[in-house]
Design a protein around this motif. Structure first.
Motif, PDB file in Angstrom:
ATOM      1  N   VAL A 162     149.384  35.969 -10.618  1.00  0.00           N
ATOM      2  CA  VAL A 162     148.831  35.272 -11.785  1.00  0.00           C
ATOM      3  C   VAL A 162     147.776  34.248 -11.382  1.00  0.00           C
ATOM      4  O   VAL A 162     146.775  34.059 -12.084  1.00  0.00           O
ATOM      5  CB  VAL A 162     149.959  34.619 -12.620  1.00  0.00           C
ATOM      6  CG1 VAL A 162     150.638  33.495 -11.863  1.00  0.00           C
ATOM      7  CG2 VAL A 162     149.415  34.103 -13.944  1.00  0.00           C
ATOM      8  N   HIS A 163     147.944  33.576 -10.232  1.00  0.00           N
ATOM      9  CA  HIS A 163     146.947  32.581  -9.812  1.00  0.00           C
ATOM     10  C   HIS A 163     145.586  33.235  -9.614  1.00  0.00           C
ATOM     11  O   HIS A 163     144.566  32.741 -10.120  1.00  0.00           O
ATOM     12  CB  HIS A 163     147.395  31.889  -8.523  1.00  0.00           C
ATOM     13  CG  HIS A 163     146.328  31.062  -7.884  1.00  0.00           C
ATOM     14  ND1 HIS A 163     145.912  29.842  -8.405  1.00  0.00           N
ATOM     15  CD2 HIS A 163     145.543  31.273  -6.781  1.00  0.00           C
ATOM     16  CE1 HIS A 163     144.950  29.350  -7.635  1.00  0.00           C
ATOM     17  NE2 HIS A 163     144.714  30.195  -6.662  1.00  0.00           N
ATOM     18  N   ALA A 164     145.550  34.357  -8.886  1.00  0.00           N
ATOM     19  CA  ALA A 164     144.271  35.043  -8.647  1.00  0.00           C
ATOM     20  C   ALA A 164     143.678  35.542  -9.955  1.00  0.00           C
ATOM     21  O   ALA A 164     142.456  35.493 -10.167  1.00  0.00           O
ATOM     22  CB  ALA A 164     144.479  36.201  -7.672  1.00  0.00           C
ATOM     23  N   ARG A 165     144.547  36.013 -10.855  1.00  0.00           N
ATOM     24  CA  ARG A 165     144.079  36.529 -12.147  1.00  0.00           C
ATOM     25  C   ARG A 165     143.446  35.412 -12.980  1.00  0.00           C
ATOM     26  O   ARG A 165     142.355  35.562 -13.547  1.00  0.00           O
ATOM     27  CB  ARG A 165     145.250  37.167 -12.870  1.00  0.00           C
ATOM     28  CG  ARG A 165     144.904  37.930 -14.113  1.00  0.00           C
ATOM     29  CD  ARG A 165     146.015  38.884 -14.519  1.00  0.00           C
ATOM     30  NE  ARG A 165     147.296  38.249 -14.745  1.00  0.00           N
ATOM     31  CZ  ARG A 165     148.361  38.401 -13.947  1.00  0.00           C
ATOM     32  NH1 ARG A 165     148.274  39.143 -12.849  1.00  0.00           N
ATOM     33  NH2 ARG A 165     149.511  37.811 -14.227  1.00  0.00           N
ATOM     34  N   LEU A 166     144.110  34.270 -13.041  1.00  0.00           N
ATOM     35  CA  LEU A 166     143.571  33.146 -13.806  1.00  0.00           C
ATOM     36  C   LEU A 166     142.341  32.566 -13.124  1.00  0.00           C
ATOM     37  O   LEU A 166     141.402  32.111 -13.782  1.00  0.00           O
ATOM     38  CB  LEU A 166     144.644  32.075 -13.982  1.00  0.00           C
ATOM     39  CG  LEU A 166     145.856  32.484 -14.830  1.00  0.00           C
ATOM     40  CD1 LEU A 166     146.875  31.354 -14.899  1.00  0.00           C
ATOM     41  CD2 LEU A 166     145.442  32.906 -16.237  1.00  0.00           C
ATOM     42  N   ARG A 167     142.355  32.559 -11.798  1.00  0.00           N
ATOM     43  CA  ARG A 167     141.187  32.075 -11.036  1.00  0.00           C
ATOM     44  C   ARG A 167     139.964  32.928 -11.352  1.00  0.00           C
ATOM     45  O   ARG A 167     138.859  32.419 -11.529  1.00  0.00           O
ATOM     46  CB  ARG A 167     141.514  32.139  -9.544  1.00  0.00           C
ATOM     47  CG  ARG A 167     140.532  31.427  -8.636  1.00  0.00           C
ATOM     48  CD  ARG A 167     140.959  29.990  -8.429  1.00  0.00           C
ATOM     49  NE  ARG A 167     140.423  29.425  -7.221  1.00  0.00           N
ATOM     50  CZ  ARG A 167     139.275  28.727  -7.157  1.00  0.00           C
ATOM     51  NH1 ARG A 167     138.525  28.581  -8.240  1.00  0.00           N
ATOM     52  NH2 ARG A 167     138.877  28.200  -6.039  1.00  0.00           N
ATOM     53  N   GLN A 168     140.160  34.238 -11.419  1.00  0.00           N
ATOM     54  CA  GLN A 168     139.050  35.145 -11.726  1.00  0.00           C
ATOM     55  C   GLN A 168     138.550  34.917 -13.153  1.00  0.00           C
ATOM     56  O   GLN A 168     137.334  34.916 -13.403  1.00  0.00           O
ATOM     57  CB  GLN A 168     139.499  36.581 -11.537  1.00  0.00           C
ATOM     58  CG  GLN A 168     138.372  37.607 -11.720  1.00  0.00           C
ATOM     59  CD  GLN A 168     138.845  39.012 -11.373  1.00  0.00           C
ATOM     60  OE1 GLN A 168     140.039  39.310 -11.419  1.00  0.00           O
ATOM     61  NE2 GLN A 168     137.909  39.882 -11.046  1.00  0.00           N
ATOM     62  N   ARG A 169     139.471  34.707 -14.054  1.00  0.00           N
ATOM     63  CA  ARG A 169     139.073  34.412 -15.440  1.00  0.00           C
ATOM     64  C   ARG A 169     138.269  33.110 -15.504  1.00  0.00           C
ATOM     65  O   ARG A 169     137.272  33.019 -16.205  1.00  0.00           O
ATOM     66  CB  ARG A 169     140.303  34.304 -16.324  1.00  0.00           C
ATOM     67  CG  ARG A 169     139.994  34.118 -17.802  1.00  0.00           C
ATOM     68  CD  ARG A 169     141.263  34.055 -18.609  1.00  0.00           C
ATOM     69  NE  ARG A 169     142.072  35.243 -18.440  1.00  0.00           N
ATOM     70  CZ  ARG A 169     143.396  35.271 -18.471  1.00  0.00           C
ATOM     71  NH1 ARG A 169     144.084  34.160 -18.664  1.00  0.00           N
ATOM     72  NH2 ARG A 169     144.052  36.402 -18.317  1.00  0.00           N
ATOM     73  N   ALA A 170     138.699  32.128 -14.726  1.00  0.00           N
ATOM     74  CA  ALA A 170     137.996  30.849 -14.709  1.00  0.00           C
ATOM     75  C   ALA A 170     136.597  30.997 -14.130  1.00  0.00           C
ATOM     76  O   ALA A 170     135.650  30.352 -14.603  1.00  0.00           O
ATOM     77  CB  ALA A 170     138.793  29.830 -13.885  1.00  0.00           C
ATOM     78  N   ALA A 171     136.441  31.863 -13.123  1.00  0.00           N
ATOM     79  CA  ALA A 171     135.125  32.055 -12.527  1.00  0.00           C
ATOM     80  C   ALA A 171     134.127  32.609 -13.542  1.00  0.00           C
ATOM     81  O   ALA A 171     132.929  32.325 -13.488  1.00  0.00           O
ATOM     82  CB  ALA A 171     135.230  33.001 -11.333  1.00  0.00           C
ATOM     83  N   GLY A 172     134.630  33.365 -14.492  1.00  0.00           N
ATOM     84  CA  GLY A 172     133.757  33.913 -15.531  1.00  0.00           C
ATOM     85  C   GLY A 172     133.261  32.877 -16.516  1.00  0.00           C
ATOM     86  O   GLY A 172     132.343  33.145 -17.296  1.00  0.00           O
ATOM     87  N   LEU A 173     133.845  31.668 -16.485  1.00  0.00           N
ATOM     88  CA  LEU A 173     133.420  30.619 -17.413  1.00  0.00           C
ATOM     89  C   LEU A 173     132.233  29.836 -16.895  1.00  0.00           C
ATOM     90  O   LEU A 173     131.596  29.108 -17.615  1.00  0.00           O
ATOM     91  CB  LEU A 173     134.579  29.638 -17.651  1.00  0.00           C
ATOM     92  CG  LEU A 173     135.842  30.216 -18.270  1.00  0.00           C
ATOM     93  CD1 LEU A 173     136.927  29.151 -18.362  1.00  0.00           C
ATOM     94  CD2 LEU A 173     135.561  30.794 -19.640  1.00  0.00           C
ATOM     95  N   ARG A 174     131.961  29.953 -15.585  1.00  0.00           N
ATOM     96  CA  ARG A 174     130.911  29.118 -14.989  1.00  0.00           C
ATOM     97  C   ARG A 174     129.540  29.756 -15.144  1.00  0.00           C
ATOM     98  O   ARG A 174     129.412  30.933 -15.312  1.00  0.00           O
ATOM     99  CB  ARG A 174     131.220  28.862 -13.509  1.00  0.00           C
ATOM    100  CG  ARG A 174     132.546  28.115 -13.325  1.00  0.00           C
ATOM    101  CD  ARG A 174     132.740  27.695 -11.888  1.00  0.00           C
ATOM    102  NE  ARG A 174     133.993  26.993 -11.724  1.00  0.00           N
ATOM    103  CZ  ARG A 174     135.126  27.556 -11.332  1.00  0.00           C
ATOM    104  NH1 ARG A 174     135.138  28.841 -11.040  1.00  0.00           N
ATOM    105  NH2 ARG A 174     136.233  26.860 -11.213  1.00  0.00           N
TER     106      ARG A 174
END
Length: 337
Positions: free
Chosen positions: A325-337
């Motif tokens: 889940v950490h990597a999944r949420l991290r990837q989602r967060a990267a899409g916000l930048r």
């Protein structure tokens, strides 16, 4: 696939929470939603410089305001709520810190009574330069100043406690709360056990930076705009808050005395490591003893906070925490930048 919403929440002054539990939700969120939350500093923005002594401009118990709570859809007791911190941006170009007469690690308190005079109440104002990524300390009795790294963190974050309890936002415990650890920074995922329907997530108490232990009891307090994303992990309980970064896993213990907080954190990390890797408990204990870190969150709140941390690269083929889940949420967060 369910659409992802971005929820922006900016509380007005009478909407802040001063407890975990006992509050109606301010908004509903779902797994995968993006939550942009405006938070106030621990003084509610009332302390702006050396002339604003907290005892004169603040009113107890209205300290440490939190934004929320947020009702998380599908979160039920026995689940775990994963909260990934996407970014923490100071909302002002200044922050403040202070000393109090009977508060902090190096003074007598109501629990550690002595005949020494109480500390002077004093306020320091820090300049925040986001372009230079520094926080500027100014001594109050000399001309000394020095630049420190700007390292924003969230001091207070958690969910409603178990048993219908209502806990002050100043107290850290199993539900989270005033954890005051610099590890709660952008890029970290924090795991909370869900104790009631909707979890009831709330956060506040931003710091532009804080030393390990928060010795005087006050970080560089600042209002923030904090962006989060959440995911509910069904049917998995979490007894104490846990953190995950790209490099480490960490368990949090909150208790007094300090050694009990240390024991709680390390007992939880040993169990977590054994669960993820299949290591025998004593083998995991031995590895933690030689390779672990024990950063202190705070030594001044009603409960103290200690973390137990270990580098994931030292563990024998660990299973991804909660299916990655950490990597999944991290990837989602990267899409916000």
């Amino acid at each position: 696939m369910t659409a992802v919403d971005t929820i922006i929440y900016r509380p007005v002054r009478d909407e802040f929470a001063y407890t975990f539990g006992g509050r109606m939700p301010v908004a509903h969120v779902r797994s995968g939603d993006i939550l942009q939350v405006h938070t106030e500093d621990c003084f509610g923005g009332l302390v702006r410089g050396p002339a604003d002594l907290p005892s004169q401009v603040c009113r107890m118990p209205y300290l440490n305001p939190a934004s929320g709570p947020f009702f998380v859809e599908d979160a039920e007791p026995g689940d775990t709520l994963a909260v990934h911190v996407v970014s923490i941006v100071p909302a002002r170009n200044w922050g403040v810190s202070s000393t109090f007469p009977h508060f902090g690690a190096l003074t007598s308190t109501s629990h550690t009574a002595s005949l020494q005079p109480p500390l002077e109440e004093r306020v320091w104002r820090y300049d925040i330069d986001q372009q230079a990524v520094v926080v500027r300390f100014h001594a109050t009795k000399s001309g000394h100043s020095v630049d420190l790294p700007l390292e924003p963190m969230i001091g207070t974050i958690g969910v409603a406690p178990a048993g219908m309890e209502v806990r002050s936002t100043i107290v850290p415990d199993r539900h989270g709360g005033n954890l005051d650890t610099p590890e709660l920074r952008a890029g970290t995922t924090v795991y909370f056990g869900v104790n009631m329907h909707g979890a009831m997530l709330a956060l506040g108490d931003g710091h532009a930076r804080q030393g390990e232990g928060e010795a005087c009891g006050v970080g560089v307090e600042v209002a923030t705009v904090t962006t989060l994303t959440v995911e509910v992990i069904k049917g998995v309980s979490t007894a104490w808050p846990r953190l995950e970064t790209d490099r480490e896993i960490m368990s949090i213990g909150c208790a007094r005395p300090l050694e009990d907080a240390y024991r709680v954190a390390h007992r939880d990390l040993v169990a977590w490591t054994s669960q993820l890797t299949g290591l025998d408990d004593l083998d995991a204990y031995q590895l933690m003893s030689q390779a672990g870190r024990a950063p202190i969150g705070n030594v001044c709140d009603p409960n103290y906070t200690v973390l137990a941390a270990v580098d994931k690269g030292l563990l024998p083929q660990p299973q991804p925490v909660h299916d990655g889940v950490h990597a999944r949420l991290r990837q989602r967060a990267a899409g916000l930048r």
